[in-house]
Scaffold this active site. Structure first.
Site, mmCIF file in Angstrom:
data_model
loop_
_atom_site.group_PDB
_atom_site.id
_atom_site.type_symbol
_atom_site.label_atom_id
_atom_site.label_comp_id
_atom_site.label_asym_id
_atom_site.label_seq_id
_atom_site.Cartn_x
_atom_site.Cartn_y
_atom_site.Cartn_z
ATOM 1 N N ASP A 244 56.630 48.988 24.372
ATOM 2 C CA ASP A 244 56.320 49.988 23.360
ATOM 3 C C ASP A 244 55.313 49.491 22.318
ATOM 4 O OD1 ASP A 244 56.400 52.450 22.170
ATOM 5 O OD2 ASP A 244 58.389 52.248 21.297
ATOM 6 N N LYS B 274 62.903 55.911 22.418
ATOM 7 C CA LYS B 274 62.071 55.559 21.272
ATOM 8 C C LYS B 274 62.921 55.067 20.101
ATOM 9 C CE LYS B 274 58.125 56.184 20.720
ATOM 10 N NZ LYS B 274 56.942 55.289 20.835
ATOM 11 N N LYS C 16 49.508 61.777 12.720
ATOM 12 C CA LYS C 16 50.936 61.536 12.520
ATOM 13 C C LYS C 16 51.255 61.294 11.047
ATOM 14 C CE LYS C 16 54.471 58.268 14.178
ATOM 15 N NZ LYS C 16 54.668 57.111 15.074
ATOM 16 N N LYS D 167 56.824 46.855 19.948
ATOM 17 C CA LYS D 167 57.989 47.108 19.085
ATOM 18 C C LYS D 167 59.228 46.348 19.528
ATOM 19 C CE LYS D 167 57.128 51.929 17.635
ATOM 20 N NZ LYS D 167 56.027 52.360 18.531
#
Length: 520
Positions: free
Chosen positions: A311, A360, A401, A471
């Protein structure tokens, strides 16, 4: 050291008995200082020791191809378009003024590394990361890939709304001819709202045939472009988690057998990872799903291929990995972290369903774990702060975003301190430089070996040096996971300077408050 301007070196020449160049291979020796510990009744005993490493680094970067799974998505079209824009030095106008193509946000292309203080010029010396050892430029990458949508990259770029209209039109002649290869589509693994995009899929339901199809695509790409190195990178939709269980995917033989028997729980990303490994291509998972199950990691080790994940760490979580480390290092105790974001791109649409969001949520929530464990004074019970992650799909904002975070800390004498952070950014303009960096660092790692006994061997197949960009880093068994951003950056830069044959600066700057002893 030469052509030094304002403390930034334009060229690096290492003069040391620990370095020699033999037939295009840089051989370097590096003393790795490590503390060894023994827990005894009277306390913790620390014994400093030195371990000598010998590295060999092939200096000439290999001709490298990058295959993106999700080529027609926002990240894919942005990554490809940006390379053309940089190759041709494109400029474009906005209401704020003129812009020029650049690689801002790429660690390998725009970060610098501190080497020390030059007494002669009274400058701190910083060297561009890309000048320490030879690495690829994004402009060198040959890119293709797959997508479940058959939109050409110009149409994909227009749909993404990341680039300004003038730049899109300048890129049109380069992007319009590019149509992604048909991809693997198993509807249960991504959100049901993605079905209307799926008009470019490999037919049938036989997973072994799909595996062979992807393998053939990789072979053809490598042969057509006469490539020496191929990297496959997943930047497609987030999948739900797949089951991990004995008999399904806990060994290399199990995952191969499961594909052969058409097991339902074999995901599209599993197919791409296995196909890559069997073709000798390195595989990187840029999404949060658990693609790299134990069987795939074992398969990569068997075939001497690198895998990395999980990620992209691009915006909100990258900031969190630096900020929480700052708080804990300052002696402040984070008690509560609430992270909210909304976005309107296809990633946000896919994440609007629960199973994909859960993948996520796991990757975004685990980022503070090692920082909590680092301080037993603040966290005597190792209990993590309350940590809530919310993602909402709001089509109007498209790729722009919005991320909002609230951090509440316990401070001195029972007080509380609250930080509120608002971040607005084009998601794909943060993610695309990570795609380049992941590929460039993987290619560099493929040119490095280290001495083990009488032989030289490559790094572990799980390429943990990529952790800075991810991540939820996947690491070799028994390896501690580090998420703190500057610790990860230091790990990477210290490795690269070691390959070049010198230690990076300790940053003690002890010479400024002592008399510097004579060098040996």
């Amino acid at each position: 050291m030469s052509n030094q301007v304002n403390g930034i070196s334009k060229r690096l020449i290492v003069e040391s008995p620990n370095v020699k160049l033999v037939d295009g291979v840089l051989e370097s020796k590096f003393n790795y200082r490590k503390n060894h510990f023994e827990h005894r009744a009277d306390g913790l005993h620390v014994t400093p020791k030195e371990h000598e490493y010998s590295f060999k680094t092939v200096l000439k970067p290999r001709k490298t191809g990058l295959l993106l799974v999700g080529l027609g998505g926002n990240n894919g079209s942005t990554a490809v378009g940006s390379i053309y824009a940089n190759q041709y030095g494109m400029t474009w106008r906005t209401k704020e003024g003129s812009n020029q193509a650049n690689y801002f946000g790429s660690v390998t292309q725009t970060a610098t590394v501190h080497l020390g203080y030059d007494s002669a010029t009274q400058n701190q010396i910083f060297v561009p990361f890309k000048d320490i050892v030879p690495i690829l430029s994004p402009n060198d990458l040959v890119i293709s890939g797959w997508d479940i949508s058959n939109s050409n990259l110009y149409d994909a770029m227009a749909r993404a709304k990341v680039f300004e209209p003038e730049l899109q039109e300048k890129l049109r002649p380069f992007m319009e001819p590019i149509v992604p290869l048909p991809s693997v589509y198993y509807p249960d693994f991504i959100a049901s709202n993605q079905g209307d995009r799926a008009n470019n899929v490999i037919p049938g339901s036989n997973k072994l045939e799909h595996l062979e199809h992807i393998r053939a695509d990789i072979r053809k790409f490598k042969q057509d472009h006469e490539l020496e190195c191929v990297i496959v990178l997943w930047t497609a939709n987030t999948e739900r988690y797949t089951d991990v269980r004995t008999g399904l995917n806990t060994t290399a033989d199990e995952i191969l057998k499961s594909i052969g028997s058409n097991e339902y729980e074999v995901s599209p990303s599993n197919i791409f990872a296995v196909a890559s490994i069997l073709e000798g291509a390195h595989y990187i998972n840029g999404s949060p799903q658990n693609t790299l199950v134990p069987g795939i990691i074992e398969l990569a080790d068997r075939h001497n291929v690198f895998v990395g994940g999980d990620d992209f760490k691009s915006g909100q979580t990258k900031f969190k990995s630096a900020f929480v480390d700052f708080l804990v290092s300052s002696g402040l105790k984070p008690e509560c972290i609430v992270s909210y974001n909304h976005l309107g791109n296809n990633d946000g649409k896919n994440l609007s369903e629960a199973r994909q969001f859960r993948s996520k949520e796991i990757s975004k929530s685990s980022v503070v774990d090692d920082m909590v464990k680092s301080n037993q004074i603040l966290f005597p019970d190792a209990k993590n702060p309350d940590h809530c992650v919310v993602i909402k799909y709001v089509p109007f904002v498209a790729d722009s975003k919005r991320a909002m975070d609230e951090y509440i800390c316990s401070i001195f004498m029972g007080g509380k301190q609250t930080f509120v952070v608002h971040n607005t950014c084009e998601d794909s303009l943060l993610a695309s430089p990570l795609i380049y960096d992941l590929a460039i660092l993987t290619e560099l790692a493929s040119r490095v070996t280290y001495k083990d006994g009488d032989d030289y061997k490559p790094f572990h197949s799980v390429l943990s040096i990529l952790s800075l960009l991810l991540k939820a880093p996947v690491v070799p068994p028994g390896t501690p996971i580090s998420n703190a951003f500057m610790r990860q950056f230091s790990t990477l830069t210290k490795l690269v300077t070691a390959l070049a044959g010198f230690p990076s600066d300790t940053d003690m700057q002890i010479e400024f408050f002592t008399q510097l002893p004579q060098s040996k």
